[in-house]
Design a protein around this motif. Structure first.
Motif, mmCIF file in Angstrom:
data_model
loop_
_atom_site.group_PDB
_atom_site.id
_atom_site.type_symbol
_atom_site.label_atom_id
_atom_site.label_comp_id
_atom_site.label_asym_id
_atom_site.label_seq_id
_atom_site.Cartn_x
_atom_site.Cartn_y
_atom_site.Cartn_z
ATOM 1 N N ALA B 125 130.262 41.570 -7.008
ATOM 2 C CA ALA B 125 131.279 40.832 -7.769
ATOM 3 C C ALA B 125 131.227 41.254 -9.236
ATOM 4 C CB ALA B 125 131.039 39.330 -7.625
ATOM 5 N N TYR B 126 130.026 41.459 -9.739
ATOM 6 C CA TYR B 126 129.895 41.871 -11.131
ATOM 7 C C TYR B 126 130.527 43.228 -11.344
ATOM 8 C CZ TYR B 126 127.945 43.330 -15.544
ATOM 9 O OH TYR B 126 127.819 43.796 -16.819
ATOM 10 N N VAL B 127 130.305 44.150 -10.407
ATOM 11 C CA VAL B 127 130.863 45.489 -10.546
ATOM 12 C C VAL B 127 132.386 45.423 -10.536
ATOM 13 C CG1 VAL B 127 131.078 47.746 -9.422
ATOM 14 C CG2 VAL B 127 128.852 46.614 -9.573
ATOM 15 N N LEU B 128 132.925 44.558 -9.669
ATOM 16 C CA LEU B 128 134.382 44.461 -9.571
ATOM 17 C C LEU B 128 134.967 43.765 -10.781
ATOM 18 C CD1 LEU B 128 134.892 43.610 -5.796
ATOM 19 C CD2 LEU B 128 135.658 45.651 -7.006
ATOM 20 N N ARG B 129 134.370 42.655 -11.151
ATOM 21 C CA ARG B 129 134.875 41.889 -12.286
ATOM 22 C C ARG B 129 133.690 41.582 -13.219
ATOM 23 N NH1 ARG B 129 139.417 42.449 -11.170
ATOM 24 N NH2 ARG B 129 140.807 41.298 -9.771
ATOM 25 N N PRO B 130 133.475 42.515 -14.189
ATOM 26 C CA PRO B 130 132.314 42.341 -15.056
ATOM 27 C C PRO B 130 132.479 41.127 -15.952
ATOM 28 C CG PRO B 130 133.373 44.491 -15.356
ATOM 29 C CD PRO B 130 134.290 43.684 -14.534
ATOM 30 N N TYR B 131 131.385 40.468 -16.196
ATOM 31 C CA TYR B 131 131.407 39.355 -17.137
ATOM 32 C C TYR B 131 130.122 39.408 -17.933
ATOM 33 C CZ TYR B 131 128.327 37.051 -13.793
ATOM 34 O OH TYR B 131 127.292 36.756 -12.973
ATOM 35 N N PRO B 132 130.102 38.746 -19.085
ATOM 36 C CA PRO B 132 128.928 38.926 -19.952
ATOM 37 C C PRO B 132 127.673 38.344 -19.339
ATOM 38 C CG PRO B 132 130.640 37.615 -21.037
ATOM 39 C CD PRO B 132 131.101 37.862 -19.666
ATOM 40 N N VAL B 133 126.751 39.210 -18.985
ATOM 41 C CA VAL B 133 125.452 38.803 -18.442
ATOM 42 C C VAL B 133 124.473 39.931 -18.709
ATOM 43 C CG1 VAL B 133 125.781 39.743 -16.131
ATOM 44 C CG2 VAL B 133 124.337 37.737 -16.452
#
Lengths: 546, 207
Positions: B125-133
């Motif tokens: 999910a992060y790869v598809l929709r990156p978010y600050p983490v």
């Protein structure tokens, strides 16, 4: 470097990779597993059991001939808390086994008269046994049996029902005999709350089921039959087993043809013993009502009706319900005891309409001639009574009369009652006697008698004193002496004695003298003057002269 | 340039170099290039990494359903058959008072596979929709996931051992169930999914 980035961009996501075949395959596999599991799920059966002892959901198996057929899926108490529903998940292919007469029961260790069973369940735990039926398929709701069925449903044979009003030791699993062979068994014995009779279900195994026909009679073969007759005492028992667990035997009455074949569930009556089945059964019977004014204690239903010892019929009913109260009163307004009897023409004539008419006519004619019914004592020990029909003299002439629907046969007091009456009349006469006076007079007489006897005793003692006197005692000797002398005197008078000769001579002379005297008197009679004058000679008489 | 955006400066990719998968030679990459040393085709990232991961993950998830529904093992003691699913086994051990065993089975067979799949799903999910983490944390999650994943096989291992050892005819007999196969598939496919995931994809995302 610059040309590599679009490649990365392109490959990044949007080109569908062949790798997606794997989840598709997995999905296919999963779907197949689920479908297979659904398909391999056989019928679900709701089984009601009275007690779920030893039955565990997910553990207890359902078996048939030790082959697994399924498993208990759930066990729960029914809403009324009275019994338990067990949900069974059966394997596929068991639909054919589930018919409306399929039986289920819980197999547990069991000890009975027929041995020990279910021992293996001691270790493995209980399981549910299924016995397939032969009825309509499609049933899913069942009631478990409390004990294994005596006979599996599909066993060839015939099932009959027996109704019995006897006390009996016959239980489920008691044997059924034919000519001493075990051919079946009792499946269940239940006391009906409706009619109070015991209902038995019997199963006769093939090929012996052909022996059960429409005319077959069943009788109780339990225990020991003891018969005491004129020829002695005899014991009879069907088998040792029946002594212990009871049993039923069947057969045909003597001289009866077997009749047709039967269907399952036919009802029969259970007879008391083998003799009872040979009691002939009659189709035609003429009912008569008897009204008794004396006690009928000892008269049972089934008691014989006899004419001078020959059986004519039997007592059918003893009940006050037979008549309205008004119809059952005698002249004095006392209620009489109604007894319904059947006269069976088959015992005398043919067992048909004509015979019925004939015997009815005979009885109707006989009643004015003095035919009366009475109670007679059949057995002094048990006090059993029977009905005796006989002609009686000195009875007021009567006719058969109608009381409601019945022909009423006139009755008279029984011999026994007559004896009772006589005894009581004798007793009443005895009672009427002036016994007190009699006794006092007797007393006086006795006193007088005593005085007389005392006097007599005195006299006797005086007499004995007299007898003891020596003179009295010498009396016989004197008497003897006198008799001796008399004898001598008499012997002197014998024919050889001189006296006798003298006497004879004297008598002869006396006889001559008397003869002369008679001549004299004759001549004197003829001529009395002779005494005075001499005798004139008379002329000879001439016969036929003058 | 876009490449500079995609590949952070100072990395080999930003310089047009890629490492060979086989011989680890750093070689310049061009379209259709192969490793000049061993001939293996060169690539900057695992091809279809995300698709493969997701596909394996989906497969593992699909297998997870029968793995829990079907009995993992059937014990037949004196003719009395008893089947256990993973969950019923845990419950039974717990009821018997064997809390450590129950906990081990629960953790190894239920918690770990689920967490692993969730972790991989999170990474994808992060790869598809990156978010600050923190990318470092994501990398740590991945490492833990890959390390712990193989321990799920402990269940399969136990079942395999039991089936092999406990074969005493009528007395007691253990047979594996469909659940065991499915569970093995779950473990294998999560391992494959973890292997297919190219951790470098995380680096490519702009936080």
């Amino acid at each position: 470097m610059t040309d590599s980035s679009p490649k990365v961009e392109q490959r990044r996501f949007w080109r569908l990779s062949a790798i997606w075949i794997i989840p598709l395959l997995a999905l296919g596999l999963g779907v197949w597993l689920i479908v297979d599991s659904y398909l391999s799920q056989g019928p679900v059966v709701q089984l009601t059991v009275s007690d779920a002892e030893g039955i565990n959901a997910g553990e207890t198996r359902v078996k048939r001939l030790s082959v697994d057929l399924g498993i208990v899926a759930d066990v729960y108490l029914n809403p009324d808390f009275e019994d338990v529903t067990v949900v069974l998940n059966l394997d596929t292919g068991t639909e054919e086994l589930l018919r409306d007469d399929t039986q289920f029961w819980v197999v547990k260790p069991r000890i009975g008269t027929d041995g020990v069973s279910g021992l293996s369940t001691l270790l493995s735990g209980a399981y549910i046994e299924l016995s397939p039926g032969s009825g309509n398929p499609g049933a899913r709701q069942f009631q478990a049996l409390d004990s294994p069925p005596a006979t599996p449903v599909t066993t060839p044979g015939v099932r009959v029902e027996l109704i019995s009003d006897l006390d009996s030791t016959i239980n489920a699993r008691s044997p059924v005999y034919y000519n001493g062979f075990r051919v079946g068994q009792v499946e269940s014995a239940e006391l009906s709350t409706e009619d109070g009779n015991t209902h038995y279900s019997l199963f006769i195994n093939a090929p012996y089921d052909d022996l059960v026909t429409t005319n077959t009679r069943f009788w109780n073969a339990s225990g020991l039959a003891v018969e005491a007759g004129v020829s002695g005492v005899s014991l009879r028992a069907e088998s040792l087993e029946t002594l212990l667990v009871g049993g039923i035997a069947f057969g045909l009455p003597e001289g009866v043809d077997p009749g047709g074949s039967i269907d399952n569930g036919r009802r029969y009556f259970l007879y008391d013993d083998v003799d009872a089945i040979n009691e002939q059964q009659f189709s035609f019977a003429k009912p008569y009502l008897l009204l008794f004014d004396s006690s009928i204690r000892g008269l049972d239903v089934g008691a014989p009706v006899e004419y001078r010892g020959a059986r004519l019929g039997e007592v059918v009913e003893v009940s006050f319900d037979l008549l309205e109260r008004q119809s059952g009163l005698d002249a004095a307004g006392q209620t009489l005891v109604p007894v319904l009897i059947h006269i069976e023409p088959g015992r005398v004539f043919e067992d048909n309409e004509e015979g019925l008419e004939e015997i009815a006519n005979i009885i109707e004619e006989a009643v004015p001639n003095g035919l009366r019914a009475s109670l007679a004592s059949g057995n002094l020990l048990t006090g059993g009574l029977y009905i005796e029909l006989d002609f009686h003299e000195e009875v007021e002439p009567r006719q058969i009369r109608q009381a409601e629907d019945y022909d009423v046969l006139p009755t008279i007091s029984s011999g026994f009652t007559q004896i009772q009456e006589r005894v009581s009349s004798v007793l009443s006469r005895l009672e009427a006697l002036p016994l007190n006076d009699f006794v006092s007079q007797a007393n006086e007489a006795m006193q007088t008698l005593t005085a007389t006897l005392t006097t007599a005793e005195q006299t006797m003692s005086e007499l004995s004193g007299l007898l003891e006197n020596p003179s009295t005692q010498s009396l016989p000797a004197n008497l003897e002496e006198s008799l001796e002398r008399l004898n001598q005197v008499l012997s002197g008078l014998g024919p050889d004695a001189a006296l006798y000769e003298d006497l004879t001579g004297s008598l002869d002379e006396l006889r001559g003298a008397l003869r002369n005297a008679r001549e004299l008197t004759n001549s004197l009679n003829a001529n009395p003057s002779q005494l005075l004058r001499s005798t004139e000679v008379a002329a000879d008489p001439v016969p036929g002269g003058q | 340039m876009s490449d500079a955006r995609r590949f952070p400066a100072g990395t080999a990719a930003s310089e047009g170099l890629a490492q060979c998968r086989l011989c680890y030679t750093l070689a310049p990459i061009a379209e259709g290039d192969t490793c000049h040393f061993c001939g293996e085709s060169l690539e900057l990232r695992h091809p279809d990494s995300l698709q493969r991961t997701l596909a394996y993950l989906l497969t593992a998830m699909l297998f997870y359903i029968p793995a829990n529904l079907f009995p993992i093992m059937t014990t037949e003691t004196l003719g009395q058959e008893e089947s256990h699913t993973i969950a019923s086994g845990v419950v039974e051990f717990w009821q018997l008072g064997s809390y450590p065993i129950a906990i081990v089975i629960f953790v190894a067979s239920i918690i770990i596979p689920v967490l692993k799949m969730l972790a991989l799903l999170w990474l994808c999910a992060y790869v598809l929709r990156p978010y600050p983490v923190s990318r470092h944390q994501l990398a740590r999650i991945y490492q833990v996931t890959e390390f712990v994943g193989k321990w799920s096989m402990i269940d399969i291992f136990v079942v395999a051992l039991m089936v092999a050892l406990v074969q005493m005819g009528d007395l007691i007999q253990i047979t594996p169930g469909t659940g065991a196969t499915a569970f093995a598939a779950v473990v294998i496919f999560t391992i494959l999914a973890a292997r297919a995931f190219d951790l470098r994809l995380i680096w490519d995302q702009q936080a």
